[in-house]
Design an enzyme around this catalytic site. Sequence first.
Site, PDB file in Angstrom:
ATOM      1  N   ALA A  33      46.582  67.318 -22.400  1.00 42.05           N
ATOM      2  CA  ALA A  33      48.200  66.865 -21.275  1.00 42.05           C
ATOM      3  C   ALA A  33      48.401  67.762 -20.329  1.00 42.05           C
ATOM      4  O   ALA A  33      48.640  67.718 -19.160  1.00 42.05           O
ATOM      5  CB  ALA A  33      49.535  66.878 -22.097  1.00 42.05           C
ATOM      6  N   TYR A  35      45.781  69.738 -19.051  1.00 36.93           N
ATOM      7  CA  TYR A  35      44.361  68.990 -17.338  1.00 36.93           C
ATOM      8  C   TYR A  35      45.573  67.729 -17.227  1.00 36.93           C
ATOM      9  O   TYR A  35      45.427  68.052 -15.772  1.00 36.93           O
ATOM     10  CB  TYR A  35      43.533  68.749 -18.648  1.00 36.93           C
ATOM     11  CG  TYR A  35      42.354  68.315 -17.607  1.00 36.93           C
ATOM     12  CD1 TYR A  35      41.871  68.976 -16.878  1.00 36.93           C
ATOM     13  CD2 TYR A  35      42.211  67.203 -16.802  1.00 36.93           C
ATOM     14  CE1 TYR A  35      40.093  68.927 -16.058  1.00 36.93           C
ATOM     15  CE2 TYR A  35      41.279  66.636 -16.420  1.00 36.93           C
ATOM     16  CZ  TYR A  35      40.149  67.757 -15.647  1.00 36.93           C
ATOM     17  OH  TYR A  35      39.480  67.424 -14.555  1.00 36.93           O
ATOM     18  N   GLU A 121      11.276  75.420 -24.002  1.00 39.61           N
ATOM     19  CA  GLU A 121      12.318  74.405 -23.870  1.00 39.61           C
ATOM     20  C   GLU A 121      12.004  73.001 -24.456  1.00 39.61           C
ATOM     21  O   GLU A 121      11.114  72.501 -24.631  1.00 39.61           O
ATOM     22  CB  GLU A 121      12.476  74.564 -22.627  1.00 39.61           C
ATOM     23  CG  GLU A 121      13.080  75.643 -21.653  1.00 39.61           C
ATOM     24  CD  GLU A 121      12.777  75.718 -19.788  1.00 39.61           C
ATOM     25  OE1 GLU A 121      13.743  76.571 -19.480  1.00 39.61           O
ATOM     26  OE2 GLU A 121      12.294  74.242 -19.154  1.00 39.61           O
ATOM     27  N   LYS A 123      12.303  69.567 -23.698  1.00 40.23           N
ATOM     28  CA  LYS A 123      11.902  67.980 -23.032  1.00 40.23           C
ATOM     29  C   LYS A 123      12.299  66.758 -23.042  1.00 40.23           C
ATOM     30  O   LYS A 123      12.080  66.446 -24.112  1.00 40.23           O
ATOM     31  CB  LYS A 123      10.388  67.567 -22.807  1.00 40.23           C
ATOM     32  CG  LYS A 123      10.083  66.846 -21.827  1.00 40.23           C
ATOM     33  CD  LYS A 123       7.949  66.619 -22.368  1.00 40.23           C
ATOM     34  CE  LYS A 123       7.377  65.970 -20.938  1.00 40.23           C
ATOM     35  NZ  LYS A 123       8.740  64.451 -20.692  1.00 40.23           N
ATOM     36  N   ASP A 125      14.600  63.668 -22.669  1.00 38.61           N
ATOM     37  CA  ASP A 125      14.510  62.148 -22.355  1.00 38.61           C
ATOM     38  C   ASP A 125      15.605  61.876 -21.376  1.00 38.61           C
ATOM     39  O   ASP A 125      15.884  61.216 -22.023  1.00 38.61           O
ATOM     40  CB  ASP A 125      13.863  61.970 -23.624  1.00 38.61           C
ATOM     41  CG  ASP A 125      13.369  60.276 -23.453  1.00 38.61           C
ATOM     42  OD1 ASP A 125      12.907  59.829 -22.163  1.00 38.61           O
ATOM     43  OD2 ASP A 125      13.377  58.904 -24.502  1.00 38.61           O
ATOM     44  N   ARG A 144      13.575  62.095  -9.217  1.00 44.23           N
ATOM     45  CA  ARG A 144      12.938  62.834  -8.291  1.00 44.23           C
ATOM     46  C   ARG A 144      11.356  61.400  -7.677  1.00 44.23           C
ATOM     47  O   ARG A 144      11.098  62.770  -7.110  1.00 44.23           O
ATOM     48  CB  ARG A 144      12.000  63.334 -10.085  1.00 44.23           C
ATOM     49  CG  ARG A 144      10.563  63.880  -9.924  1.00 44.23           C
ATOM     50  CD  ARG A 144      10.035  63.574 -11.754  1.00 44.23           C
ATOM     51  NE  ARG A 144       8.362  64.266 -10.938  1.00 44.23           N
ATOM     52  CZ  ARG A 144       7.619  63.998 -10.438  1.00 44.23           C
ATOM     53  NH1 ARG A 144       7.917  62.297  -9.841  1.00 44.23           N
ATOM     54  NH2 ARG A 144       6.115  65.222 -10.691  1.00 44.23           N
ATOM     55  N   TYR A 227      17.598  73.716 -15.924  1.00 43.69           N
ATOM     56  CA  TYR A 227      16.859  74.009 -16.204  1.00 43.69           C
ATOM     57  C   TYR A 227      15.563  75.025 -15.129  1.00 43.69           C
ATOM     58  O   TYR A 227      15.018  75.518 -15.928  1.00 43.69           O
ATOM     59  CB  TYR A 227      15.605  73.749 -17.009  1.00 43.69           C
ATOM     60  CG  TYR A 227      15.180  72.221 -17.107  1.00 43.69           C
ATOM     61  CD1 TYR A 227      14.197  72.009 -16.011  1.00 43.69           C
ATOM     62  CD2 TYR A 227      16.342  70.874 -16.764  1.00 43.69           C
ATOM     63  CE1 TYR A 227      13.736  70.920 -14.958  1.00 43.69           C
ATOM     64  CE2 TYR A 227      15.033  69.558 -17.085  1.00 43.69           C
ATOM     65  CZ  TYR A 227      14.263  69.602 -16.176  1.00 43.69           C
ATOM     66  OH  TYR A 227      13.845  68.255 -15.370  1.00 43.69           O
ATOM     67  N   LYS A 291       6.031  77.632 -21.111  1.00 46.21           N
ATOM     68  CA  LYS A 291       5.971  78.032 -19.616  1.00 46.21           C
ATOM     69  C   LYS A 291       5.432  79.488 -19.599  1.00 46.21           C
ATOM     70  O   LYS A 291       5.953  80.206 -20.790  1.00 46.21           O
ATOM     71  CB  LYS A 291       7.097  78.131 -18.625  1.00 46.21           C
ATOM     72  CG  LYS A 291       7.663  76.450 -18.410  1.00 46.21           C
ATOM     73  CD  LYS A 291       8.588  76.090 -17.761  1.00 46.21           C
ATOM     74  CE  LYS A 291       9.332  75.364 -17.964  1.00 46.21           C
ATOM     75  NZ  LYS A 291      10.555  75.263 -17.057  1.00 46.21           N
ATOM     76  N   LYS A 315       4.096  67.106 -26.262  1.00 47.00           N
ATOM     77  CA  LYS A 315       4.373  65.702 -26.751  1.00 47.00           C
ATOM     78  C   LYS A 315       4.242  65.322 -28.007  1.00 47.00           C
ATOM     79  O   LYS A 315       3.397  65.640 -29.238  1.00 47.00           O
ATOM     80  CB  LYS A 315       4.082  64.553 -26.095  1.00 47.00           C
ATOM     81  CG  LYS A 315       3.762  64.171 -24.540  1.00 47.00           C
ATOM     82  CD  LYS A 315       4.975  64.307 -24.107  1.00 47.00           C
ATOM     83  CE  LYS A 315       5.084  63.013 -23.762  1.00 47.00           C
ATOM     84  NZ  LYS A 315       6.222  61.570 -23.070  1.00 47.00           N
ATOM     85  N   CYS A 409       7.964  23.782 -40.122  1.00 46.15           N
ATOM     86  CA  CYS A 409       8.963  24.428 -38.990  1.00 46.15           C
ATOM     87  C   CYS A 409      10.129  24.685 -39.676  1.00 46.15           C
ATOM     88  O   CYS A 409      10.982  23.549 -40.108  1.00 46.15           O
ATOM     89  CB  CYS A 409       8.992  23.761 -38.021  1.00 46.15           C
ATOM     90  SG  CYS A 409       9.961  24.449 -36.362  1.00 46.15           S
ATOM     91  N   CYS A 412      12.904  22.229 -37.079  1.00 47.90           N
ATOM     92  CA  CYS A 412      13.021  21.185 -37.458  1.00 47.90           C
ATOM     93  C   CYS A 412      12.259  20.308 -38.767  1.00 47.90           C
ATOM     94  O   CYS A 412      12.365  18.681 -38.338  1.00 47.90           O
ATOM     95  CB  CYS A 412      12.351  20.330 -36.162  1.00 47.90           C
ATOM     96  SG  CYS A 412      10.272  20.704 -36.087  1.00 47.90           S
ATOM     97  N   CYS A 425       4.279  24.919 -34.743  1.00 49.36           N
ATOM     98  CA  CYS A 425       4.913  23.519 -34.912  1.00 49.36           C
ATOM     99  C   CYS A 425       4.525  23.140 -33.609  1.00 49.36           C
ATOM    100  O   CYS A 425       4.146  22.859 -32.762  1.00 49.36           O
ATOM    101  CB  CYS A 425       6.828  24.016 -34.581  1.00 49.36           C
ATOM    102  SG  CYS A 425       6.762  22.264 -34.597  1.00 49.36           S
ATOM    103  N   CYS A 431      11.493  19.466 -31.764  1.00 47.82           N
ATOM    104  CA  CYS A 431      11.934  20.700 -32.169  1.00 47.82           C
ATOM    105  C   CYS A 431      12.545  22.058 -30.594  1.00 47.82           C
ATOM    106  O   CYS A 431      11.965  21.715 -29.990  1.00 47.82           O
ATOM    107  CB  CYS A 431      10.289  21.637 -32.237  1.00 47.82           C
ATOM    108  SG  CYS A 431      10.705  22.850 -32.761  1.00 47.82           S
TER     109      CYS A 431
END
Length: 672
Positions: A33, A35, A121, A123, A125, A144, A227, A291, A315, A409, A412, A425, A431
Amino acid sequence: MADFTAEMKTLIEAIEQHNYNYYTLDRPVVTDAEYDKLYDRLVELERESGVTLPNSPTRRVGGELLKGFEPHRHLSRLWSLDKTRDKDGLNAWLTRVLKLVGEYNKQNPDNPLPHPTFVVELKFDGLTLNLTYDKGILVQASTRGNGTVGEGILEQVKTIRSVPLEIPYKDGTVEVQGEGLMFLSVLDQYNQTAAEPFKNARNAAAGALRNLNPQVTAKRKLSAFFYNVGYSDNLRFTDHREMVEFLKENRFKVNPDIKFFDSIDDVMEELERIGSNRLSYDFLIDGAVVKVADMRTREVLGYTEKFPRWAIAFKFEAEEVTTVLESVSWEVGRTGKITPVARVEPVDLAGVTVQNCTLNNIGDIERKNLKHALGSLVYIRRSNDVIPEILGKATEETDGEEIVFPENCPACGTPLEQRGAHLFCPNRLGCRPQMIGRITHFASRDAMDIDTFSVMTAEQLYQEVGVRDPADLYGLTYDDLIKLERFGEKKANKLLAAFEKSKECDLSSFLFALGIPNTGKTTTKVLAEHLGSLDKVKEASIEELIALPDVGGIVADSIYSFFRDPLMQDSISRMLAAGVAPRAEEKPAAAADESHPLFGKTIVLTGTLSAMSRDEAADKLEALGAKVTGSVSKKTDIVIAGESAGSKLAKAQSLGIRIIDDEQELLALLGE
């Protein structure tokens, strides 16, 4: 006006401080409130004065719909990372680093490099972001791209509240790299009310940041971790720790899971810890990055053509978990193929709750010893966006109920036929799923591209108007459509116009739309380019077909039989009589450079590319004189493997064929 501006600046400073506390530090110091009161006052002042300052947080909500993305050339290149999946690969990287450091120190005994230490660090996704600040103000944000040029997405990135619009550092220009993410908890909350829930957080984030409507981006409530400082015209850091402190001091959200180590053994322990805890994070990761910490050492080690020598991505292997196989259902496809779909006890796998898994066919069930596995523990695996796959039983005992293969099937009731490892089938005209599947495929974007058409439309036309074949679409009238539920005058006329527009089509798309068994877009493109007309395709002998690139005996027999089937002949004849006019696309002959490394090479594309579609990549490769085919054989020179590459990649590896699995290498070969 001066009073307005002074108060607005004070409000902006206060609001951005609260944003920093809440979205970056996760430590709010005021109520919602309180804010809102500050924010509402700022909006009121901007409305009264007609002025919105450049760094105003009201700019975060998303403005006008953008017409397109403008290219942005990065001030410093964004590099890819070399990859490894095990300790041996990590040690091989370390050996190269130590060798280069040793060689440098021998040549420079008065100013040697320190013994390497390391930073680890996460990685992330998500989608890579590159932010440009000039004299402290955010002036550009981009994807990128190819590492040199990306797409400008400033308005979209402004909606991310953990991205500072202004930073304390005012002494020049900096580019800061990070990763745009949708937190898993945010995704879960979003999906509870979304008309179209997202399957995973990565797609949700990437789609939001590449959406031309920033208001859509704002609704996704993305976050971002930062990063790296990729460029600065004044700043210099001695080591990675110093750079991280700069990011924190300038109000960037930095993931706290950054660790520094003196030995590679400690690094390996940290990688194992991250791997075992990967599901505990509220965001997706697919590995970690190691790194060299010292910046001067990084400068000396430098770069290969594609990667920095001072960093490597570790990975994680495709994740596997165990769960209970609860049931198997049988789905009928447009070709009549019966596909088993497994339902498992819900389990979290790579950040996604999995309930359904692929089983491919009855041969797959038997090969994986799953015939008596209902109610048993099974292994499942999911990698990136691939549909989860059941690998096999987790126990040796025959402790489960039998998976009973259907004899008739499920749609059908027609007795099924077994062809190889698959059940089919044969009732093509009676069908329902087959006919609806054929009609939906015919109208799809890569086929006849009939605008506004969907599987729901196909079901409605089947049920209420009696459409049983794609040719029936061209006999529909306004009176047929206007009586349908959810069809008003505008929608009916729009669909009829789409039918009419689709009649002028290229031959390869038309052939693909027909749904010839064992053929895909690559094969139909070959047929169109080499035979040049529908009549020649229909009349081609098996020998003529086998002589074409990428067409073997099975495919040739499928094509030959398809065009001699009376049902297909009648369907095609009715389409042509209705005005459908497929024509081979005439491409201007381009003189390819015979000195280009791809000239004359036979290339297979597999998996998903992020920079372009596979069709776009194929066109560019062919313009360079390469021959693009759809299957891997001993004649294949190169396989280009994107994300989620499967059996074609595995076959290429077994045959020792050159594999390009880095898109930057592909873009470089394409001259982009």
